[in-house]
Scaffold this motif. Structure first.
Motif, PDB file in Angstrom:
ATOM      1  N   ASP A  44     -25.381 -45.825  63.936  1.00 37.61           N
ATOM      2  CA  ASP A  44     -24.398 -45.447  62.672  1.00 37.61           C
ATOM      3  C   ASP A  44     -24.083 -47.034  61.818  1.00 37.61           C
ATOM      4  O   ASP A  44     -23.441 -47.848  62.482  1.00 37.61           O
ATOM      5  CB  ASP A  44     -23.124 -45.093  63.302  1.00 37.61           C
ATOM      6  N   SER A  47     -20.466 -48.003  61.362  1.00 44.37           N
ATOM      7  CA  SER A  47     -19.802 -48.551  62.842  1.00 44.37           C
ATOM      8  C   SER A  47     -20.420 -49.707  63.055  1.00 44.37           C
ATOM      9  O   SER A  47     -19.565 -50.618  63.720  1.00 44.37           O
ATOM     10  CB  SER A  47     -20.130 -47.425  63.625  1.00 44.37           C
ATOM     11  N   GLN A  48     -21.609 -50.004  63.032  1.00 42.42           N
ATOM     12  CA  GLN A  48     -22.388 -51.478  63.484  1.00 42.42           C
ATOM     13  C   GLN A  48     -21.820 -52.524  62.612  1.00 42.42           C
ATOM     14  O   GLN A  48     -21.583 -53.575  63.127  1.00 42.42           O
ATOM     15  CB  GLN A  48     -23.884 -51.213  63.435  1.00 42.42           C
ATOM     16  N   GLU A  50     -18.754 -52.699  61.282  1.00 45.58           N
ATOM     17  CA  GLU A  50     -17.352 -52.850  61.649  1.00 45.58           C
ATOM     18  C   GLU A  50     -17.542 -53.543  63.023  1.00 45.58           C
ATOM     19  O   GLU A  50     -16.784 -54.404  63.127  1.00 45.58           O
ATOM     20  CB  GLU A  50     -16.763 -51.409  61.927  1.00 45.58           C
ATOM     21  N   LEU A  51     -18.238 -53.133  63.834  1.00 41.24           N
ATOM     22  CA  LEU A  51     -18.362 -53.780  65.209  1.00 41.24           C
ATOM     23  C   LEU A  51     -18.856 -55.308  65.016  1.00 41.24           C
ATOM     24  O   LEU A  51     -18.125 -56.042  65.787  1.00 41.24           O
ATOM     25  CB  LEU A  51     -19.543 -53.123  66.016  1.00 41.24           C
ATOM     26  N   SER A 130     -21.264 -42.218  54.764  1.00 40.78           N
ATOM     27  CA  SER A 130     -21.704 -42.315  56.039  1.00 40.78           C
ATOM     28  C   SER A 130     -23.243 -42.478  56.057  1.00 40.78           C
ATOM     29  O   SER A 130     -23.889 -42.127  54.752  1.00 40.78           O
ATOM     30  CB  SER A 130     -21.497 -41.200  56.965  1.00 40.78           C
TER      31      SER A 130
END
Length: 168
Positions: A44, A47-48, A50-51, A130
């Protein structure tokens, strides 16, 4: 003996819920100006990113990228309804990704746009809601800024707008 240690190694990672390949997969590395991310199938992307921002305490950044997408959901903002109208495309190549990292009350706030092309060379683009990596990989180059930037919801559009601090 060597065979036994290989079996024990494989059993450890299988019982931990990770394959040996997943456990060893590195998703980013430091560069002189920020980071290079290499994401793999099914990752994703949002998400990556954000991480990465959380883990590395990135105050703000811009990024660009290219690669294969299993699926991308674009959203075109309807100013009257104050919401995105989504459309999903599958098995496309991301010819261009561009975006920024800032922060809001919930954490990293990722704003990303892109252009996707299909196997007939049709192009689709806009705001990305997304994005998941397809077969192959996706390369994302993150250029870090030293100033922390924030996004806030502004009216009347109900839009998440980047805030600038113009005080010296």
């Amino acid at each position: 003996m060597k065979h036994l240690s290989t079996i024990l190694f494989a059993l450890f990672f299988t019982s931990a819920g990770f394959s040996a390949q997943e456990k060893e997969r590195c998703r980013y590395t430091k560069t002189p100006t920020g980071y290079l991310m290499v994401l793999r199938q099914d990752d994703d992307v949002i998400s990556q990113i954000e991480l990465l921002a959380r883990t590395e305490h990135i105050p703000s950044a811009s990024f660009t990228g290219i690669g294969f997408a299993r699926e991308v959901e674009f959203g075109f903002y309807d100013f009257k309804a104050k919401k995105f109208n989504p459309k999903t495309f599958r098995k496309v190549e991301m010819g261009s990704l561009t975006g920024s990292i800032a922060w809001n009350n919930q954490g990293p706030s990722i704003h990303i746009h892109g252009i996707a092309t299909d196997d007939r060379f049709n192009a689709y683009g806009g705001h990305i809601l997304s994005l998941h990596v397809g077969t192959g990989s996706m390369e994302i180059y993150v250029q870090v800024n030293d100033q922390k930037l924030e996004r806030k919801i502004e009216q009347p559009l109900n839009a998440n707008v980047l805030q600038l601090n113009c005080n010296p």
